[in-house]
Design an enzyme around this catalytic site. Structure first.
Site, PDB file in Angstrom:
ATOM      1  N   HIS A  51       0.851  -1.196   0.000  1.00 32.28           N
ATOM      2  CA  HIS A  51       0.000   0.000   0.000  1.00 32.28           C
ATOM      3  C   HIS A  51       0.883   1.241   0.000  1.00 32.28           C
ATOM      4  O   HIS A  51       2.056   1.190   0.402  1.00 32.28           O
ATOM      5  CB  HIS A  51      -0.898   0.016   1.235  1.00 32.28           C
ATOM      6  CG  HIS A  51      -2.003  -0.990   1.188  1.00 32.28           C
ATOM      7  ND1 HIS A  51      -3.050  -0.966   2.068  1.00 32.28           N
ATOM      8  CD2 HIS A  51      -2.222  -2.057   0.373  1.00 32.28           C
ATOM      9  CE1 HIS A  51      -3.871  -1.961   1.801  1.00 32.28           C
ATOM     10  NE2 HIS A  51      -3.386  -2.642   0.780  1.00 32.28           N
ATOM     11  N   GLU A  53       1.001   3.784   1.952  1.00 30.26           N
ATOM     12  CA  GLU A  53       1.558   4.120   3.260  1.00 30.26           C
ATOM     13  C   GLU A  53       2.740   3.228   3.616  1.00 30.26           C
ATOM     14  O   GLU A  53       3.760   3.699   4.127  1.00 30.26           O
ATOM     15  CB  GLU A  53       0.492   3.964   4.365  1.00 30.26           C
ATOM     16  CG  GLU A  53      -0.735   4.824   4.166  1.00 30.26           C
ATOM     17  CD  GLU A  53      -1.883   4.093   3.493  1.00 30.26           C
ATOM     18  OE1 GLU A  53      -3.027   4.287   3.932  1.00 30.26           O
ATOM     19  OE2 GLU A  53      -1.639   3.336   2.531  1.00 30.26           O
ATOM     20  N   CYS A  84      -2.040  -0.666   7.547  1.00 33.23           N
ATOM     21  CA  CYS A  84      -1.289   0.583   7.491  1.00 33.23           C
ATOM     22  C   CYS A  84      -1.351   1.337   8.819  1.00 33.23           C
ATOM     23  O   CYS A  84      -0.360   1.913   9.261  1.00 33.23           O
ATOM     24  CB  CYS A  84      -1.792   1.438   6.340  1.00 33.23           C
ATOM     25  SG  CYS A  84      -1.479   0.682   4.725  1.00 33.23           S
TER      26      CYS A  84
END
Length: 164
Positions: A51, A53, A84
């Site tokens: 992801h 992040e 995250c």
């Protein structure tokens, strides 16, 4: 100041989209200086942890030569998921600023709040909804295009079957 960094995160989200990824971008800032950035790479990397992040946090660890990201702010175009959020807590990020709510998997208050959970040894400051409409539109337009592309491919396959 928050809008400035969120706009940069949106530019990163656009880079993700150009690669066929869900358009989410993230920027980590300390003392008004960008430390790291990232965008979704889960599809390209065949990695559910890639992801925006996480990519940003991994890069920041290398830059800072530390797994703690004290006194930093993470800007992300979509509300963080549980994975995250957990990484942000463990990294001791001070603050997260996000654009669009994620009503399916949001872990900053929409579905669950892991960033300010009182049982954890670290809580983040959360600023939600910065450029929310623009961030949400970026995601909505992507998924609308993707649905249209899938429909066109399906119609093309049906046409080929009837002709062949």
């Amino acid at each position: 100041m928050d809008e400035k960094w969120m706009r940069l995160a949106m530019q990163l989200a656009q880079q993700a989209e150009l690669k066929g990824e869900v358009p989410v971008g993230a920027v980590l800032v300390k003392d008004d200086v960008m430390i790291a950035s990232g965008f979704n790479l889960s599809i390209l990397n065949h990695d559910p942890t890639a992801h925006a992040e996480i990519e940003c946090i991994r890069q920041a660890g290398e830059v800072l030569k530390n797994y703690r990201m004290l006194d930093t702010t993470l800007y992300v175009t979509l509300e963080p998921c549980a994975m995250c959020a957990g990484a942000m807590v463990h990294g001791r990020i001070k603050r997260v600023v996000y654009g669009a709510d994620d009503l399916k998997t949001g872990a900053a208050g929409s579905v669950i709040d892991l960033l300010q959970h009182p049982a954890f040894n670290h809580q983040l400051e959360v600023s939600a909804g910065v450029l929310a409409n623009e961030c949400a539109e970026q995601l909505s337009a992507f998924f609308k295009r993707r649905r249209a592309e899938k429909k066109a491919l399906k119609l093309q396959a049906q046409k080929q079957q009837t002709e062949g």
